[in-house]
Design a protein around this motif. Structure first.
Motif, PDB file in Angstrom:
ATOM      1  N   MET A   1     -10.046   5.096  11.181  1.00 26.31           N
ATOM      2  CA  MET A   1     -10.543   4.959   9.950  1.00 26.31           C
ATOM      3  C   MET A   1     -10.553   3.264   9.770  1.00 26.31           C
ATOM      4  O   MET A   1      -9.729   2.712  10.324  1.00 26.31           O
ATOM      5  N   LYS A   2     -11.285   2.960   8.772  1.00 25.94           N
ATOM      6  CA  LYS A   2     -11.551   1.475   8.635  1.00 25.94           C
ATOM      7  C   LYS A   2     -11.377   1.205   7.098  1.00 25.94           C
ATOM      8  O   LYS A   2     -11.879   2.107   6.459  1.00 25.94           O
ATOM      9  N   ALA A   3     -10.500   0.007   6.796  1.00 30.85           N
ATOM     10  CA  ALA A   3     -10.600  -0.472   5.436  1.00 30.85           C
ATOM     11  C   ALA A   3     -10.960  -1.740   5.515  1.00 30.85           C
ATOM     12  O   ALA A   3     -10.610  -2.680   6.367  1.00 30.85           O
ATOM     13  N   PRO A  28     -18.499   5.524   3.038  1.00 33.11           N
ATOM     14  CA  PRO A  28     -17.108   4.849   2.675  1.00 33.11           C
ATOM     15  C   PRO A  28     -17.164   5.014   1.276  1.00 33.11           C
ATOM     16  O   PRO A  28     -17.923   5.233   0.404  1.00 33.11           O
ATOM     17  N   TYR A  29     -15.565   5.151   1.056  1.00 34.73           N
ATOM     18  CA  TYR A  29     -15.374   4.783  -0.545  1.00 34.73           C
ATOM     19  C   TYR A  29     -15.350   3.275  -0.762  1.00 34.73           C
ATOM     20  O   TYR A  29     -14.860   2.576  -0.212  1.00 34.73           O
ATOM     21  N   GLU A  30     -15.971   3.187  -2.161  1.00 42.11           N
ATOM     22  CA  GLU A  30     -16.239   1.692  -2.561  1.00 42.11           C
ATOM     23  C   GLU A  30     -15.488   1.482  -3.533  1.00 42.11           C
ATOM     24  O   GLU A  30     -15.602   2.140  -4.850  1.00 42.11           O
ATOM     25  N   GLY A  66      -9.582   7.542  -6.802  1.00 44.83           N
ATOM     26  CA  GLY A  66     -10.767   7.791  -5.611  1.00 44.83           C
ATOM     27  C   GLY A  66     -10.310   7.320  -4.345  1.00 44.83           C
ATOM     28  O   GLY A  66     -10.646   7.880  -3.255  1.00 44.83           O
ATOM     29  N   LEU A  67      -9.638   6.049  -4.275  1.00 43.74           N
ATOM     30  CA  LEU A  67      -8.841   5.577  -3.152  1.00 43.74           C
ATOM     31  C   LEU A  67      -7.894   6.779  -2.494  1.00 43.74           C
ATOM     32  O   LEU A  67      -7.878   7.004  -1.380  1.00 43.74           O
ATOM     33  N   ILE A  71      -8.500   8.402   1.239  1.00 41.12           N
ATOM     34  CA  ILE A  71      -7.370   8.253   2.117  1.00 41.12           C
ATOM     35  C   ILE A  71      -6.944   9.823   2.537  1.00 41.12           C
ATOM     36  O   ILE A  71      -7.017  10.158   3.878  1.00 41.12           O
ATOM     37  N   ARG A  72      -6.974  10.867   1.644  1.00 41.20           N
ATOM     38  CA  ARG A  72      -6.415  12.083   1.895  1.00 41.20           C
ATOM     39  C   ARG A  72      -7.837  12.853   2.739  1.00 41.20           C
ATOM     40  O   ARG A  72      -7.256  13.682   3.778  1.00 41.20           O
ATOM     41  N   ASN A  73      -9.016  12.322   2.438  1.00 46.51           N
ATOM     42  CA  ASN A  73      -9.995  12.935   3.358  1.00 46.51           C
ATOM     43  C   ASN A  73     -10.475  11.732   4.320  1.00 46.51           C
ATOM     44  O   ASN A  73     -11.386  11.933   5.394  1.00 46.51           O
ATOM     45  N   GLU A  74      -9.549  10.821   4.741  1.00 44.01           N
ATOM     46  CA  GLU A  74      -9.689  10.090   5.939  1.00 44.01           C
ATOM     47  C   GLU A  74     -11.066   9.696   6.136  1.00 44.01           C
ATOM     48  O   GLU A  74     -11.790   9.370   7.081  1.00 44.01           O
TER      49      GLU A  74
END
Length: 182
Positions: A1-3, A28-30, A66-67, A71-74
């Motif tokens: 995973m990438k941040a 991605p989550y934004e 949302g973050l 994270i929970r959903n990778e």
């Protein structure tokens, strides 16, 4: 995973870079306070200037929820804020799990007059000059040797890469040894 952590002053092109980086990621989550506040302004026909200070804590709560889900959903994460200080970036990094590869994408203010023009042309996200000048004074460029990024990419305001910095394996080993001795 990438941040991916974006940083740079307002109107330098962070969201432009975010849109380019999004293409290489899968859903991605934004994390963007401005996006939430802007949506609220559009839906309620209020101005960004009038509501921003009052809406920041609520927008941050929504982004944090949302973050946590991302994270929970990778899911990959793109964090789009000014992130001008090292302390602010370190607080963000504390929220990202250690198994994420964390990149920093920094957009350098290469043309102040162009930034002023962009801010003046904004219809929703105008920034008072006192706040902008404080951000300029607070801006600390990311430092790959003082912040735990896997890489730092620096862009000009047109989205051109000026520099890519990634520590060598020897430097990473030295940093780990140093950290374990502290």
């Amino acid at each position: 995973m990438k941040a991916i952590i974006l940083c740079g002053l307002p109107a330098t092109g962070k969201t432009f870079i975010r849109n380019k980086l999004r293409e290489g990621l899968k859903a991605p989550y934004e994390y963007s306070l401005d996006d939430i506040v802007e949506d609220f302004c559009i839906n309620t026909r209020t101005s960004f200037d009038d509501i921003y200070g009052k809406a920041v804590s609520g927008a941050r709560s929504l982004c944090d929820i949302g973050l946590e889900a991302a994270i929970r959903n990778e899911r990959d994460i793109i964090w789009d804020q000014t992130n001008t200080s090292r302390a602010k970036r370190m607080r963000i990094l504390d929220l990202i799990p250690k198994d994420y590869s964390i990149e920093c994408h920094y957009i350098r203010m290469t043309n102040r007059e162009e930034v002023m023009r962009r801010i003046a042309e904004r219809t929703l996200r105008r920034i008072p000059m006192t706040i902008f000048n404080k951000m300029v004074g607070d801006m600390v460029e990311p430092d790959i040797y003082r912040e735990p990024f896997a890489s730092v990419t620096t862009y000009d305001m047109d989205g051109n890469v000026l520099m890519f910095d990634k520590p060598s394996d020897e430097i990473i080993d030295w940093i780990k040894r140093r950290a374990s001795n502290d």
